[in-house]
Design a protein around this motif. Structure first.
Motif, short mmCIF file in Angstrom:
data_model
loop_
_atom_site.label_atom_id
_atom_site.label_comp_id
_atom_site.label_asym_id
_atom_site.label_seq_id
_atom_site.Cartn_x
_atom_site.Cartn_y
_atom_site.Cartn_z
N LEU A 133 139.76 24.78 14.25
CA LEU A 133 138.32 24.20 14.04
C LEU A 133 137.49 25.39 14.88
N VAL A 134 136.32 25.89 14.77
CA VAL A 134 135.54 26.58 15.41
C VAL A 134 134.35 25.85 15.68
N PHE A 135 133.61 25.74 16.73
CA PHE A 135 132.47 25.12 16.83
C PHE A 135 131.49 26.62 17.28
N ALA A 136 130.42 26.74 16.65
CA ALA A 136 129.65 27.90 16.85
C ALA A 136 128.30 27.52 16.83
N THR B 143 129.08 23.83 12.71
CA THR B 143 127.79 24.39 13.58
C THR B 143 126.66 23.78 13.48
N THR B 144 125.52 23.95 14.56
CA THR B 144 124.38 23.30 14.34
C THR B 144 123.27 24.37 13.98
N VAL C 163 125.69 20.23 11.29
CA VAL C 163 125.33 19.04 11.71
C VAL C 163 124.26 19.14 12.61
N GLU C 164 123.37 18.07 12.75
CA GLU C 164 122.09 18.16 13.44
C GLU C 164 122.03 18.36 14.93
N ASN C 165 123.05 18.08 15.66
CA ASN C 165 123.17 18.41 17.03
C ASN C 165 124.66 18.30 17.84
N ASN C 166 124.53 18.68 19.08
CA ASN C 166 125.80 18.94 19.65
C ASN C 166 126.71 17.34 19.85
N ILE D 208 138.25 26.41 19.02
CA ILE D 208 137.41 27.55 19.61
C ILE D 208 136.08 27.05 19.95
N LEU D 209 135.63 27.30 21.06
CA LEU D 209 134.26 26.67 21.43
C LEU D 209 133.32 27.92 21.99
N ILE D 210 132.53 28.13 21.16
CA ILE D 210 131.35 29.25 21.43
C ILE D 210 130.07 28.50 21.59
N ALA D 211 129.78 28.06 22.39
CA ALA D 211 128.46 27.35 22.95
C ALA D 211 127.37 27.65 24.15
#
Length: 430
Positions: free
Chosen positions: A236-239, A268-269, A306-309, A325-328
């Motif tokens: 899972l990647v958050f970007a 992602t947001t 998604v809407e927000n963090n 993976i966290l890219i924030a």
């Protein structure tokens, strides 16, 4: 990838469902093979190796001559890369060694804890279209550091009925004691029960396909421990807007190429990031040698806006990814509130592939949501904690009456008597 925009939390469970078969759907097949291997040993192992791998083998164990010759068939460049990875993995896992813990809980009552290696461990190394010699590093190195007496390795044969030389070279380099050309359910069963030539082990390690995962779970019914339920790979990647979308796409595809039953998820947001990553995935996919495999995995994969963090971290914890993976921009918020993940990779320049190979952390990790309750493989996975205690006369006088009272309250008179007799003896001496 299927794209979703602002899904309701009530729909997350269905949306993020893994593309894996249930234990029940595979149990009958696994049980049949286990039963036959238990009763017929090598004959059953040979039968299923021929059935599933199309290979007829006279012997499963690699000879020392074959092991020694493997090094000649591995390039110098690859040997250097393996050596670098070995050093980093060894350094990280050696740092996990802990000393004996000693506490005097009450005057005269000495308690301590020591760790001892599991004597016999079995390592399963996936082979087939992608011989994962990196998994040998991840399992054999901590097993050797822990001091396991017997380190047995099973890996499927290639099309020629052989073990890939790089797997053999890495196994010898990292202290494996026996290597067998054997894969799938039959390998797990053989290490569970033992056969005429394959030793039974006390604990099984290593990832595999859905059949191997169920086989490992089946092994626990016969008194063999396992590292964790580790099945098809997932990421899972958050970007957010700080992400390099080409990097993100490459990470998603790096897991998708493991197998058709792998799954990757983008959260992602940013609507722009969602669109750009989809375009980058489509572009990079065409250049991959394993394009067909990756494309099948991508069909099971999701891109979620998604809407927000706050929503993002809630969804991530609900999914409990093997790799995250966290890219924030706000890394600290995610790291503070993250509860469920096997291994975490932070920033644009920390690809998941680093953990797969050479950064030093272990890549054998819980999948299918098991990161909620399981850790990835680490040094203590190959050890067990033992507690010790020694009580002096003074110590027994201090805690003995409490033991008598508690034992009597539970109705266990013999427990009480074992203390009462000693207390009487001590009091008579006074």
């Amino acid at each position: 990838m299927e794209q979703y925009k602002y899904p309701k939390s009530d729909d997350w469970e269905q949306l993020l469902k893994r593309p894996t078969a249930s234990y029940e759907s595979l149990e009958a097949t696994v049980n049949e093979i286990f039963s036959e291997v238990k009763n017929k040993g090598n004959a059953a192992v040979a039968k299923y190796t021929q059935l599933f791998d199309g290979i007829e083998l006279d012997t499963f164990q690699l000879s020392q001559k074959t092991i020694d010759a493997a090094e000649e068939n591995v390039s110098e460049a690859l040997k250097k890369a393996i050596q670098l990875a070995k050093e980093n993995i060894q350094r990280f896992h050696t740092a996990q060694i802990t000393s004996k813990i000693t506490v005097e809980t009450t005057q005269g009552v000495q308690c301590w804890q020591e760790k001892r290696p599991i004597q016999k461990v079995g390592l399963y190394i996936p082979g087939g279209s992608a011989p994962l010699f990196s998994t040998v590093l991840m399992l054999a190195i901590p097993a050797t550091i822990a001091g396991c007496d017997e380190i047995v390795l099973c890996t499927p044969p290639n099309k020629q009925g052989e073990v890939e030389p790089v797997i053999v070279y890495t196994a010898a380099l990292c202290g494996v004691t026996k290597i067998f050309t054997l894969g799938g359910i039959q390998a797990i069963a053989a290490m569970t029960f033992g056969t005429e030539t394959i030793p039974a082990v006390y604990k099984l390690f290593g990832p595999g396909n859905q059949f191997v995962t169920v086989a490992k779970q089946m092994a626990t019914k016969y008194g063999v421990a396992i590292d964790m339920p580790a099945g098809p790979s997932e990421l899972l990647v958050f970007a957010d807007d700080s992400a390099n979308t080409d990097f993100v796409a490459s990470d998603l595809l790096s897991q998708a190429e493991h197998g058709a039953d792998s799954q990757v998820v983008l959260v992602t947001t940013s609507e722009a990031i969602q669109k750009q990553v989809a375009m980058a995935v489509a572009s990079q996919l065409n250049d991959l040698p394993r394009k067909e495999i990756a494309a099948k995995a991508m069909a099971n994969s999701k891109s979620v806006l998604v809407e927000n963090n706050e929503q993002a971290i809630a969804l991530i914890n609900a999914y409990a990814p093997e790799h995250f993976i966290l890219i924030a921009t706000n890394e600290d918020y995610f790291l503070k509130n993250l509860h469920n993940a096997g291994s975490v990779f932070i920033g644009n320049y920390t690809p998941e592939s680093a953990g797969d190979y050479a950064s030093g952390t272990n890549h054998t990790l819980p999948t299918n949501g098991y990161a909620r309750q399981y850790s990835g493989v680490h040094l203590d996975s190959f050890m067990k904690s033992m507690t010790f205690q020694k009580i002096s006369e003074k110590g027994l006088l201090n805690i003995g009456p409490a033991i008598e009272t508690m034992a009597a309250a539970e109705g266990l008179q013999a427990h009480k008597n074992s203390v009462t007799l000693r207390l009487k003896s001590l009091r008579n001496e006074e």
